[in-house]
Design a protein around this motif. Structure first.
Motif, PDB file in Angstrom:
ATOM      1  N   ALA A 108       0.755  -1.229   0.131  1.00 30.83           N
ATOM      2  CA  ALA A 108      -0.145   0.174   0.129  1.00 30.83           C
ATOM      3  C   ALA A 108       0.602   1.434  -0.102  1.00 30.83           C
ATOM      4  O   ALA A 108       0.586   2.287  -0.526  1.00 30.83           O
ATOM      5  N   LEU A 109       1.844   1.351   0.769  1.00 31.79           N
ATOM      6  CA  LEU A 109       2.824   2.315   1.082  1.00 31.79           C
ATOM      7  C   LEU A 109       3.580   2.645  -0.514  1.00 31.79           C
ATOM      8  O   LEU A 109       3.642   3.811  -0.862  1.00 31.79           O
ATOM      9  N   ALA A 110       3.941   1.609  -1.052  1.00 37.95           N
ATOM     10  CA  ALA A 110       4.507   1.612  -2.387  1.00 37.95           C
ATOM     11  C   ALA A 110       3.669   2.116  -3.580  1.00 37.95           C
ATOM     12  O   ALA A 110       4.058   2.779  -4.446  1.00 37.95           O
ATOM     13  N   ALA A 111       2.237   1.885  -3.278  1.00 37.58           N
ATOM     14  CA  ALA A 111       1.339   2.510  -4.356  1.00 37.58           C
ATOM     15  C   ALA A 111       0.870   3.781  -4.001  1.00 37.58           C
ATOM     16  O   ALA A 111       0.064   4.497  -4.713  1.00 37.58           O
ATOM     17  N   GLY A 112       1.403   4.544  -2.831  1.00 38.69           N
ATOM     18  CA  GLY A 112       1.176   5.744  -2.457  1.00 38.69           C
ATOM     19  C   GLY A 112      -0.160   6.000  -1.454  1.00 38.69           C
ATOM     20  O   GLY A 112      -0.506   7.125  -1.534  1.00 38.69           O
ATOM     21  N   ALA A 113      -0.445   4.971  -0.811  1.00 35.84           N
ATOM     22  CA  ALA A 113      -1.392   5.073  -0.135  1.00 35.84           C
ATOM     23  C   ALA A 113      -1.304   5.952   1.154  1.00 35.84           C
ATOM     24  O   ALA A 113      -0.305   6.476   1.585  1.00 35.84           O
ATOM     25  N   ARG A 114      -2.683   6.992   1.331  1.00 37.18           N
ATOM     26  CA  ARG A 114      -2.443   8.016   2.338  1.00 37.18           C
ATOM     27  C   ARG A 114      -3.015   7.737   3.428  1.00 37.18           C
ATOM     28  O   ARG A 114      -3.174   8.419   4.567  1.00 37.18           O
ATOM     29  N   GLU A 115      -3.978   6.675   3.528  1.00 37.81           N
ATOM     30  CA  GLU A 115      -4.691   6.303   4.639  1.00 37.81           C
ATOM     31  C   GLU A 115      -5.029   4.766   4.605  1.00 37.81           C
ATOM     32  O   GLU A 115      -5.172   4.353   3.399  1.00 37.81           O
ATOM     33  N   ILE A 116      -5.005   4.179   5.682  1.00 44.91           N
ATOM     34  CA  ILE A 116      -5.217   2.620   5.702  1.00 44.91           C
ATOM     35  C   ILE A 116      -6.361   2.170   6.664  1.00 44.91           C
ATOM     36  O   ILE A 116      -6.737   2.920   7.421  1.00 44.91           O
ATOM     37  N   ALA A 117      -6.720   1.054   6.534  1.00 42.44           N
ATOM     38  CA  ALA A 117      -7.647   0.425   7.449  1.00 42.44           C
ATOM     39  C   ALA A 117      -7.137  -0.960   7.875  1.00 42.44           C
ATOM     40  O   ALA A 117      -6.578  -1.798   6.806  1.00 42.44           O
ATOM     41  N   VAL A 118      -7.181  -1.535   9.067  1.00 39.82           N
ATOM     42  CA  VAL A 118      -7.127  -2.912   9.620  1.00 39.82           C
ATOM     43  C   VAL A 118      -8.469  -3.501   9.765  1.00 39.82           C
ATOM     44  O   VAL A 118      -9.384  -2.837  10.162  1.00 39.82           O
ATOM     45  N   PHE A 119      -8.606  -4.753   9.750  1.00 41.56           N
ATOM     46  CA  PHE A 119      -9.662  -5.576  10.136  1.00 41.56           C
ATOM     47  C   PHE A 119      -9.371  -6.571  11.064  1.00 41.56           C
ATOM     48  O   PHE A 119      -9.101  -7.695  10.927  1.00 41.56           O
ATOM     49  N   ALA A 120     -10.251  -6.123  12.519  1.00 42.88           N
ATOM     50  CA  ALA A 120     -10.048  -7.334  13.203  1.00 42.88           C
ATOM     51  C   ALA A 120     -11.750  -7.762  13.524  1.00 42.88           C
ATOM     52  O   ALA A 120     -12.628  -7.433  13.059  1.00 42.88           O
ATOM     53  N   SER A 121     -11.686  -8.692  14.604  1.00 42.27           N
ATOM     54  CA  SER A 121     -12.968  -9.344  14.857  1.00 42.27           C
ATOM     55  C   SER A 121     -13.321  -9.120  16.401  1.00 42.27           C
ATOM     56  O   SER A 121     -12.478  -9.351  17.176  1.00 42.27           O
ATOM     57  N   ALA A 122     -14.648  -9.131  16.719  1.00 38.59           N
ATOM     58  CA  ALA A 122     -15.131  -9.327  17.915  1.00 38.59           C
ATOM     59  C   ALA A 122     -15.184 -10.679  18.685  1.00 38.59           C
ATOM     60  O   ALA A 122     -15.192 -11.086  19.781  1.00 38.59           O
ATOM     61  N   THR A 123     -15.230 -11.566  17.603  1.00 36.40           N
ATOM     62  CA  THR A 123     -15.369 -13.182  17.807  1.00 36.40           C
ATOM     63  C   THR A 123     -14.105 -14.000  17.466  1.00 36.40           C
ATOM     64  O   THR A 123     -13.841 -13.805  16.428  1.00 36.40           O
ATOM     65  N   GLU A 124     -13.936 -14.924  18.212  1.00 41.01           N
ATOM     66  CA  GLU A 124     -13.081 -16.086  17.978  1.00 41.01           C
ATOM     67  C   GLU A 124     -13.117 -16.611  16.624  1.00 41.01           C
ATOM     68  O   GLU A 124     -12.350 -16.963  15.784  1.00 41.01           O
ATOM     69  N   SER A 125     -14.550 -17.144  16.599  1.00 41.98           N
ATOM     70  CA  SER A 125     -14.818 -17.947  15.185  1.00 41.98           C
ATOM     71  C   SER A 125     -14.540 -17.145  13.950  1.00 41.98           C
ATOM     72  O   SER A 125     -14.044 -17.890  12.806  1.00 41.98           O
ATOM     73  N   PHE A 126     -15.058 -16.098  13.837  1.00 41.30           N
ATOM     74  CA  PHE A 126     -14.657 -15.169  12.650  1.00 41.30           C
ATOM     75  C   PHE A 126     -13.079 -14.937  12.591  1.00 41.30           C
ATOM     76  O   PHE A 126     -12.784 -15.068  11.391  1.00 41.30           O
ATOM     77  N   ALA A 127     -12.717 -14.575  13.514  1.00 41.94           N
ATOM     78  CA  ALA A 127     -11.242 -14.408  13.350  1.00 41.94           C
ATOM     79  C   ALA A 127     -10.332 -15.649  12.882  1.00 41.94           C
ATOM     80  O   ALA A 127      -9.590 -15.545  12.010  1.00 41.94           O
ATOM     81  N   GLN A 128     -10.917 -16.765  13.389  1.00 32.48           N
ATOM     82  CA  GLN A 128      -9.998 -18.037  12.972  1.00 32.48           C
ATOM     83  C   GLN A 128     -10.621 -18.085  11.348  1.00 32.48           C
ATOM     84  O   GLN A 128      -9.682 -18.735  10.565  1.00 32.48           O
ATOM     85  N   ASN A 129     -11.881 -18.350  10.890  1.00 28.39           N
ATOM     86  CA  ASN A 129     -12.162 -18.397   9.775  1.00 28.39           C
ATOM     87  C   ASN A 129     -11.760 -17.260   8.625  1.00 28.39           C
ATOM     88  O   ASN A 129     -11.546 -17.419   7.564  1.00 28.39           O
ATOM     89  N   ASN A 130     -11.425 -16.070   9.060  1.00 29.34           N
ATOM     90  CA  ASN A 130     -11.272 -14.969   8.223  1.00 29.34           C
ATOM     91  C   ASN A 130      -9.641 -14.749   8.181  1.00 29.34           C
ATOM     92  O   ASN A 130      -9.126 -14.610   7.088  1.00 29.34           O
ATOM     93  N   LEU A 131      -8.755 -14.896   9.219  1.00 27.35           N
ATOM     94  CA  LEU A 131      -7.443 -14.579   9.462  1.00 27.35           C
ATOM     95  C   LEU A 131      -6.757 -15.791  10.003  1.00 27.35           C
ATOM     96  O   LEU A 131      -5.352 -15.833  10.006  1.00 27.35           O
ATOM     97  N   ALA A 132      -7.318 -17.159  10.228  1.00 27.71           N
ATOM     98  CA  ALA A 132      -6.575 -18.151  10.677  1.00 27.71           C
ATOM     99  C   ALA A 132      -5.818 -17.932  12.093  1.00 27.71           C
ATOM    100  O   ALA A 132      -4.756 -18.481  12.039  1.00 27.71           O
TER     101      ALA A 132
END
Length: 316
Positions: A108-132
């Protein structure tokens, strides 16, 4: 009733302000990223770029452009670098991008991004299914990403998914949401978006969650809400949040999109439907509703299906 000679594009809601409502709301447009990421139809890079430009021309000042995820996860967004470099920079327009890890931030920085977002979860099940990973593992992965982005001077948005319900775990306790949200702020996130990923929230639930979040010391002026209309509750939930003082909402032009990692996660709140309600309440968004609806109809044609938005259907 309107005359048969009256163009539907000229029909607008009567403005009837309500006491206690904000004068202005920021719309955080997620159509080019969250809207397109799960689409089966391959959208050409040039169409994505034109989509962003049309959204900006319609008056949207925050447009989440893409995500620097691995193409193995989301093939639709494998052209993230080309899309971002083609649309940026646009003066006075926020063009955030989602990053899943440190490698995504580098791209993203190499492409010139000026703002980013990160993606977390409130639940264990979704965290495991989404990001292992478990919730703690996800937060630990994002902490250096957030730290590095902030050191580079970039604002960082922290998404929290599954804030109202989880397809594997059912109801989600508001205290779990507040705990993850607090951690994201403490590691350096400049704003938060609390997501009703499967659309099970209701107005009372929204107010309960916001009370809990506020009780954890999280300012509502740094908090946005991301509703899905799976059960037809999105606009009612927005109205409830407005009464609590929230002034930023996520939505997707034409109502496209969902979440590729969650069963039942369909029906992003359509930006046009949101703008229609806000306009009726006398709340300024700066959005040209007719231009936006025309853009969403154009994108629906590229996707080969009608727009889910009721307002797009009515106006075009």
């Amino acid at each position: 009733m309107t005359s048969q000679n009256t163009p539907l594009a000229d029909v607008l809601p009567r403005i009837a302000p309500q006491p206690g409502m904000p004068e202005r709301v920021r719309i955080y447009e997620v159509g080019p990223r969250d809207g397109l990421q799960a689409e089966a139809v391959r959208v050409p890079t040039a169409v994505k770029v034109e989509f962003v430009r049309r959204l900006v021309d319609a008056g949207l000042t925050t447009v989440e452009v893409t995500s620097f995820v691995s193409p193995r996860w989301i093939p639709q967004l494998d052209d993230a670098h080309e899309v971002l470099t083609s649309v940026a920079p646009l003066d006075d327009i926020r063009l955030p991008v989602l990053v899943p890890n440190d490698r995504g931030l580098e791209r993203a920085l190499a492409a010139g991004a000026r703002e980013i977002a990160v993606f977390a979860s409130a639940t264990e099940s979704f965290a495991q299914n989404n990001l292992a990973r478990d919730v703690e593992g996800v937060l630990a992965m994002f902490e250096p990403v957030v730290r590095r982005a902030r050191a580079a001077g970039l604002p960082v948005r922290g998404y929290v998914s599954m804030c109202f319900g989880d397809p594997w775990e059912g109801d989600v306790e508001p205290r779990k949401v507040a705990s993850v949200a607090r951690r994201l702020l403490d590691m350096g996130c400049t704003s938060l978006s609390l997501g009703d990923t499967i659309g099970t929230g209701t107005p009372g639930h929204v107010l309960e969650l916001l009370d809990t979040v506020r009780g954890a010391g999280i300012p509502l002026e740094r908090t946005a809400l991301h509703f899905h209309d799976t059960y037809g509750q999105a606009l009612a939930n927005v109205h409830a949040a407005l009464t609590a003082g929230v002034t930023e909402f996520d939505s997707s032009a034409g109502g496209i999109g969902g979440c590729p990692y969650a069963r039942s996660a369909t029906g992003n709140l359509a930006t046009e439907d949101l703008v229609w309600m806000l306009r009726g309440l006398g709340i300024d968004t700066g959005v040209d509703l007719t231009a936006l609806a025309t853009t969403s109809r154009w994108m629906a044609d590229h996707l080969g299906r009608p727009s889910p938005s009721r307002v797009v259907t009515a106006l075009t």
